[in-house]
Design an enzyme around this catalytic site. Structure first.
Site, mmCIF file in Angstrom:
data_model
loop_
_atom_site.group_PDB
_atom_site.id
_atom_site.type_symbol
_atom_site.label_atom_id
_atom_site.label_comp_id
_atom_site.label_asym_id
_atom_site.label_seq_id
_atom_site.Cartn_x
_atom_site.Cartn_y
_atom_site.Cartn_z
ATOM 1 N N TYR A 1 0.858 -1.188 0.000
ATOM 2 C CA TYR A 1 0.000 0.000 0.000
ATOM 3 C C TYR A 1 0.890 1.232 0.000
ATOM 4 C CZ TYR A 1 -3.523 3.393 1.557
ATOM 5 O OH TYR A 1 -4.371 4.477 1.645
ATOM 6 N N ASP B 1 9.247 2.995 -0.258
ATOM 7 C CA ASP B 1 8.213 3.627 0.549
ATOM 8 C C ASP B 1 8.505 3.263 2.002
ATOM 9 O OD1 ASP B 1 5.994 4.302 2.010
ATOM 10 O OD2 ASP B 1 4.546 3.652 0.498
ATOM 11 N N LYS C 1 4.272 9.202 8.655
ATOM 12 C CA LYS C 1 4.083 8.680 10.011
ATOM 13 C C LYS C 1 5.091 9.259 11.011
ATOM 14 C CE LYS C 1 1.611 4.642 8.251
ATOM 15 N NZ LYS C 1 0.222 4.704 8.569
HETATM 16 C C1 LIG Z 1 3.638 2.177 3.368
HETATM 17 C C2 LIG Z 1 2.626 3.279 3.294
HETATM 18 N N1 LIG Z 1 2.745 4.208 2.322
HETATM 19 C C3 LIG Z 1 1.889 5.231 2.211
HETATM 20 C C4 LIG Z 1 0.843 5.374 3.092
HETATM 21 C C5 LIG Z 1 -0.098 6.524 2.954
HETATM 22 O O1 LIG Z 1 0.111 7.443 3.967
HETATM 23 P P1 LIG Z 1 -1.075 8.426 4.413
HETATM 24 O O2 LIG Z 1 -2.083 7.579 5.103
HETATM 25 O O3 LIG Z 1 -0.374 9.417 5.311
HETATM 26 O O4 LIG Z 1 -1.602 9.059 3.167
HETATM 27 C C6 LIG Z 1 0.672 4.438 4.111
HETATM 28 C C7 LIG Z 1 -0.434 4.559 5.071
HETATM 29 O O5 LIG Z 1 -0.682 3.731 5.902
HETATM 30 C C8 LIG Z 1 1.588 3.367 4.216
HETATM 31 O O6 LIG Z 1 1.466 2.428 5.174
#
Ligand SMILES: Cc1ncc(COP(=O)(O)O)c(C=O)c1O
Length: 433
Positions: free
Chosen positions: A152, A245, A273
């Site tokens: 994700y 990511d 985060k």
């Molecule tokens: C690995 C990863 N990338 C991107 C995101 C997206 O971040 P946001 O919820 O701040 O848009 C998340 C959200 O949980 C994530 O776990």
């Protein structure tokens, strides 16, 4: 300290708020997983957090292993962070102009992360993903993106595609509203599958290979030995940008994230985060030559009214100050004793389960097989997982209400929280075995 055990049926104030919320917010929530549908119960409305614990609007107390899904590595309402945010708020909550704290936060990121030479802040991980992909496309002149099934990267249109089969396939839109064209630019391959990656890189002409280096959105599924180094070599060999990511793993699994720990340096990195310490902040960062393409240094447009917000940067800086070597050692020990205790509890109860872990991340998979991919995670006993979560909530332990999420140990958790959690787990697993 949480102990237990007040019945959760029809909580009056959570129930009442949920009824009102259902009229106003789709599904009664502002982000789907909060609705707890995967474990077949209504959401819990939270009144406050204290260290490693949550208190709901009905006054029930829980040990919290969700920690806002990762940002709260120092725990709820950590005093240094609260103080830093208060000082920042008193000086003005937003200027839409540069501040010293943004420069300092970027300095901390660059010091810690081998792949980060320049930084652009955003307000969410989704925005950071979207912007990093735009930059990768601009830099390579290519369109396609390779991602892993079950990974994700925020709710970016094209990245919701998830074919999830054993072969590299063209993406199929995973949500109405994602156009076929957007999905067609996404190539989905199974995690830990070298042959599928090789095929996608050599035939798909992608701009970027995008991964969570420690995949944590299919539950925690660590890379096989050498897999990240293989991704680095394979992407370099085909002129594809490697994008890590590290929204979850960044500053959590080590001082400089998974890239530092695994000694594999990506071209671009997505952060979120922990970098915002519980306030809305995220970023993308990377090689100087790439980042200098971002406007106004370069021609790739990217902007945000609240990007680098003073409250969020203050919280991020205060959080990173707490994350020194002893902090990571403590987080590591805590995560290990939680994971090993959970596996032992399942074994004793005769419940097939595995608990992979790393520093600051744990998942309890209900299976007797190793979990190396999203397909493996989906083959777990989801009903057993749901029953486990419901039972744990009844005993005052708040877990991610989905098999496909990680638990987030924090610096506010102590051995006593682990032991109380294991006590509850033994009890609940005993009823499942
Ligand atoms: C690995 C990863 N990338 C991107 C995101 C997206 O971040 P946001 O919820 O701040 O848009 C998340 C959200 O949980 C994530 O776990």
């Amino acid at each position: 300290m949480s102990s237990a055990a007040r019945p959760l049926s029809s909580p009056p104030r959570s129930g009442e708020l949920y009824a009102r919320a259902l009229e106003l917010l789709p599904g009664g929530v502002n982000s789907p997983v909060r609705a707890m549908r995967a474990i077949g119960r209504d959401p819990i409305f939270i009144a406050r957090g204290e260290g490693a614990e949550l208190v709901d609007v009905d006054g029930r107390r829980y040990i919290d292993w969700v920690m806002s899904w990762g940002p709260l590595i120092a725990g709820h309402a950590q005093p240094d962070i609260v103080a830093a945010v208060s000082v920042a708020a008193a000086a003005g909550t937003s200027f839409g102009a540069p501040t010293r704290a943004e420069v300092e936060l970027a300095e901390r990121v660059v010091e810690r992360m081998p792949g980060a030479e320049m930084v652009r802040m955003t307000s969410s991980g989704t925005e950071a993903s979207m912007s990093a992909i735009r930059l990768a496309r601009a830099a390579t002149g290519r369109d396609a993106i390779v991602k892993f099934a079950g990974a994700y990267h925020g709710h970016v249109d094209g990245l919701l595609a998830d074919a999830g089969s054993g072969l590299a396939t063209q993406g199929i839109p995973a949500s109405p509203g994602v156009t076929a064209a957007q999905a067609a630019d996404t190539i989905v391959v199974p995690w830990n599958d070298r042959a599928a990656v090789e095929r996608a890189l050599s035939t798909g002409e992608p701009a970027a290979l995008l991964c969570e280096p420690y995949a944590a959105n299919m539950g925690l599924v660590l890379p096989d030995d050498g897999f990240l180094a293989f991704l680095r070599e394979a992407s370099s060999a085909t002129g594809v940008l490697l994008v890590f990511d590290e929204v979850i793993s960044g500053f959590r699994v080590a001082r400089g994230g998974a890239q530092e720990r695994e000694r594999v340096t990506p071209d671009l990195v997505i952060l979120g985060k922990v970098i915002g310490g519980g306030l809305p902040a995220a970023a993308f960062a990377g090689r100087r030559d790439l980042m200098e393409r971002v406007a106004p240094a370069g021609d790739v447009y990217q902007a945000g009214t609240l990007s680098g917000n003073p409250l969020a940067t203050a919280a991020g800086l205060a959080t990173l100050r707490l994350l020194d070597a002893p902090a990571y050692q403590r987080l590591d020990g805590l995560s290990r004793s939680l994971a090993e205790g959970l596996e032992a509890a399942a074994r004793a109860a005769g419940v097939p389960a595995r608990a992979p872990w790393t520093t600051g991340l744990v998942t309890l998979f209900f299976t007797d097989q190793p979990v190396r991919s999203y397909a493996d995670a989906r083959a777990c006993d989801l009903d057993a997982h749901a029953a486990f979560c419901r039972g744990m909530l009844e005993r005052g332990v708040y877990l991610p209400p989905s098999q496909f999420e990680a638990w987030f140990p924090s610096l506010a958790h102590g051995e006593a929280h682990v032991q109380l959690t294991l006590e509850a787990a033994r009890d609940v697993l005993g009823g499942l075995g």
